[in-house]
Write a protein that holds these residues in place. Structure first.
Motif, PDB file in Angstrom:
ATOM      1  N   CYS A  53     -18.123   6.718   8.997  1.00 12.83           N
ATOM      2  CA  CYS A  53     -17.658   5.582   8.199  1.00 12.83           C
ATOM      3  C   CYS A  53     -16.549   4.635   9.148  1.00 12.83           C
ATOM      4  N   LEU A  54     -16.475   3.047   8.344  1.00 14.04           N
ATOM      5  CA  LEU A  54     -15.405   2.231   8.590  1.00 14.04           C
ATOM      6  C   LEU A  54     -14.533   2.410   7.780  1.00 14.04           C
ATOM      7  N   THR A  55     -13.385   2.052   7.188  1.00 15.48           N
ATOM      8  CA  THR A  55     -12.398   1.577   6.571  1.00 15.48           C
ATOM      9  C   THR A  55     -12.365  -0.208   6.607  1.00 15.48           C
ATOM     10  N   THR A  56     -12.275  -0.646   5.662  1.00 15.49           N
ATOM     11  CA  THR A  56     -11.481  -2.103   5.787  1.00 15.49           C
ATOM     12  C   THR A  56     -10.211  -2.794   5.208  1.00 15.49           C
ATOM     13  N   LEU A  66     -15.853  -5.424  12.735  1.00 15.27           N
ATOM     14  CA  LEU A  66     -17.242  -5.286  11.555  1.00 15.27           C
ATOM     15  C   LEU A  66     -18.068  -5.956  12.188  1.00 15.27           C
ATOM     16  N   ILE A  69     -19.166  -3.497  15.055  1.00 12.75           N
ATOM     17  CA  ILE A  69     -19.173  -1.887  14.622  1.00 12.75           C
ATOM     18  C   ILE A  69     -21.352  -2.885  14.113  1.00 12.75           C
ATOM     19  N   VAL A  83     -19.289   0.765   5.392  1.00  9.73           N
ATOM     20  CA  VAL A  83     -18.284   0.134   5.601  1.00  9.73           C
ATOM     21  C   VAL A  83     -17.176   0.573   3.929  1.00  9.73           C
ATOM     22  N   TRP A  85     -14.201  -0.223   1.665  1.00  2.00           N
ATOM     23  CA  TRP A  85     -13.697  -1.419   1.287  1.00  2.00           C
ATOM     24  C   TRP A  85     -13.090  -1.345  -0.306  1.00  2.00           C
ATOM     25  N   VAL A 108     -22.492  -6.371   7.296  1.00  2.00           N
ATOM     26  CA  VAL A 108     -22.474  -4.716   7.523  1.00  2.00           C
ATOM     27  C   VAL A 108     -22.752  -4.227   5.933  1.00  2.00           C
ATOM     28  N   LEU A 110     -21.465  -3.131   3.224  1.00  2.00           N
ATOM     29  CA  LEU A 110     -20.243  -2.207   2.164  1.00  2.00           C
ATOM     30  C   LEU A 110     -20.138  -1.828   1.488  1.00  2.00           C
ATOM     31  N   TRP A 162     -13.587   8.654   9.934  1.00  2.00           N
ATOM     32  CA  TRP A 162     -13.738   7.394   9.566  1.00  2.00           C
ATOM     33  C   TRP A 162     -12.675   6.756  10.460  1.00  2.00           C
ATOM     34  N   SER A 164     -10.605   3.322  11.215  1.00  2.00           N
ATOM     35  CA  SER A 164     -10.205   1.786  11.014  1.00  2.00           C
ATOM     36  C   SER A 164      -8.894   1.071  11.799  1.00  2.00           C
TER      37      SER A 164
END
Length: 226
Positions: A53-56, A66, A69, A83, A85, A108, A110, A162, A164
Motif C-alpha cells: 500500500c501507499l501512505t500519504t 499518487l 501509482i 492509499v 491517509w 486513487v 483512498l 508500504w 511513502s
C-alpha cells in the motif's frame, strides 16, 4: 530481485514476499538503488501484491506519488493499491482542500483513517497537547492522532510493505534512510528518497498536476525555467 536465493542474507522476522519467499534486504536494496521511482513502485507491487500500500499526508510530493501509482495500476489492468491517509482532525484547511482536489483528479483507492478518540474527547482529557511545549505531550499527541491510526490501518489491511513520499533532503534523519528499510515490523519503501523539491516541481508541471500551496510559495520567487 531481493528475495531469498539472490543473496544469502534474508532478514528474519519480517513479512515475506507474496510467493512466501523471505525478503533479502541486502539484495533488495542493491536492486532498488539504481531504479527510478516508478521502478521501485513496480518492484513492490510485484513482490508483495495486494499486501502493498501507499501512505500519504497530502504534502508537497503527494501528487507525484499518487499519479505514479495510478499510472502503474492502469498498466497492470486496473489493479488497485490502497492509499492510506491519516486524518488527524487538525490539518490545515489548505490540506483538506488539496486532498479533495487530488482525489477528484486521480482515481486513487483512498482509505481515510482517524484516531479512535475524537479530537474533542482528547482535548477534554489531555488538553491541547501540541501547545504545552512539553515533549511528552507532543509524543502523546503523535501516538493518539498519527501512530495508532496508521498502525491499525496497516494491521487491518494485512500490509507487508508500504510506500511513502519520504525524501532524504527533508531532515538529517531521513538522509540516513535507504530505498527499503525494516520499520514497524514491516517493510518501508521510499520511491522518492533522492528527489529534490525541483524534481517534484518539474514532474508536476510535466504531468499538469495541481501544485501544493507550499511548493508554489517555494517556487514563485525563483520560478524554475522549464
Amino acid at each position: 530481485m531481493g528475495v531469498a536465493g539472490d543473496s544469502p542474507t534474508p532478514t528474519a522476522g519480517y513479512p515475506t514476499a507474496a510467493n512466501g519467499a523471505p525478503i533479502d534486504l541486502a539484495a533488495a536494496r542493491a536492486h532498488l538503488e539504481p531504479l527510478e521511482a516508478e521502478g521501485r513502485l513496480a518492484w513492490a507491487l510485484d513482490t508483495f501484491g495486494d499486501r502493498f500500500c501507499l501512505t500519504t499526508s497530502f504534502g508537497i510530493q503527494a501528487a507525484v506519488l499518487l499519479h505514479m501509482i495510478t499510472e502503474l495500476e492502469e498498466s497492470r489492468g486496473g489493479v488497485e493499491v490502497p492509499v492510506i491517509w491519516v486524518d488527524t482532525g487538525y490539518l490545515p484547511e489548505e490540506t483538506y482542500r488539496y486532498a479533495e482536489e487530488l482525489r477528484q483528479r486521480l482515481p486513487v483507492n483512498l482509505k481515510v483513517v482517524q484516531a479512535e478518540m475524537s479530537a474533542a474527547r482528547m482535548e477534554a482529557l489531555h488538553g491541547k497537547l501540541w501547545e504545552s511545549g512539553r515533549v511528552e505531550d507532543l509524543s502523546l499527541y503523535n501516538q493518539l492522532r498519527k501512530v495508532e491510526p496508521l498502525d491499525r490501518a496497516l494491521r487491518e489491511g494485512r500490509v507487508s510493505c508500504w510506500g511513502s513520499g519520504v525524501r532524504g533532503g527533508q531532515t538529517d534523519h531521513r538522509r540516513t534512510m535507504t530505498p527499503l528499510d525494516p520499520m514497524r515490523g514491516l517493510w518501508s519503501l521510499r520511491p522518492l528518497l533522492s528527489w529534490s523539491t525541483k524534481d517534484i516541481y518539474y514532474y508536476m508541471e510535466r504531468h499538469q498536476l495541481p501544485q501544493h500551496l507550499s511548493l508554489i510559495h517555494i517556487s514563485e520567487p525563483t520560478r524554475p525555467r522549464l
